[in-house]
Design a protein around this motif. Structure first.
Motif, mmCIF file in Angstrom:
data_model
loop_
_atom_site.group_PDB
_atom_site.id
_atom_site.type_symbol
_atom_site.label_atom_id
_atom_site.label_comp_id
_atom_site.label_asym_id
_atom_site.label_seq_id
_atom_site.Cartn_x
_atom_site.Cartn_y
_atom_site.Cartn_z
ATOM 1 N N TYR A 174 32.289 -14.604 -56.923
ATOM 2 C CA TYR A 174 33.373 -15.647 -56.197
ATOM 3 C C TYR A 174 33.069 -16.773 -55.991
ATOM 4 C CZ TYR A 174 35.980 -11.307 -55.596
ATOM 5 O OH TYR A 174 36.681 -9.894 -55.675
ATOM 6 N N ILE A 200 33.219 -19.234 -52.943
ATOM 7 C CA ILE A 200 33.558 -19.222 -51.526
ATOM 8 C C ILE A 200 32.999 -20.478 -50.417
ATOM 9 C CG2 ILE A 200 31.468 -17.619 -49.909
ATOM 10 C CD1 ILE A 200 30.591 -16.056 -51.199
ATOM 11 N N GLN A 214 32.200 -20.189 -45.923
ATOM 12 C CA GLN A 214 31.562 -18.882 -45.769
ATOM 13 C C GLN A 214 32.459 -18.087 -45.650
ATOM 14 O OE1 GLN A 214 28.550 -18.526 -43.277
ATOM 15 N NE2 GLN A 214 26.754 -19.537 -44.220
ATOM 16 N N TRP A 270 37.679 -16.860 -49.756
ATOM 17 C CA TRP A 270 36.959 -16.266 -51.294
ATOM 18 C C TRP A 270 37.646 -16.516 -52.380
ATOM 19 C CZ3 TRP A 270 32.477 -13.015 -51.789
ATOM 20 C CH2 TRP A 270 31.265 -13.187 -49.678
#
Length: 53
Positions: free
Chosen positions: A25, A27, A30, A33
């Motif tokens: 993924y 990201i 944080q 995704w």
């Protein structure tokens, strides 16, 4: 006291602070995704910036 209309408050930033690749993924910040079999880093960034449109 009456409130006329409504207000929308964005509680998150649309600024990209970090992008990293892990576990298949992309990201972003944080939180968001994006699978790497559908997105490159550039298209993941574009999708993040256009997610509200």
């Amino acid at each position: 006291m009456a409130i006329a209309g409504s207000m929308t408050i964005r509680i998150y930033s649309s600024e990209i602070r970090e992008v990293y690749h892990d576990l298949g993924y992309w990201i972003i910040n944080q939180t968001y995704w994006y699978p790497d079999d559908k997105y490159t880093e550039e298209t993941a960034r574009e999708a993040f910036l256009n997610r509200d449109k």
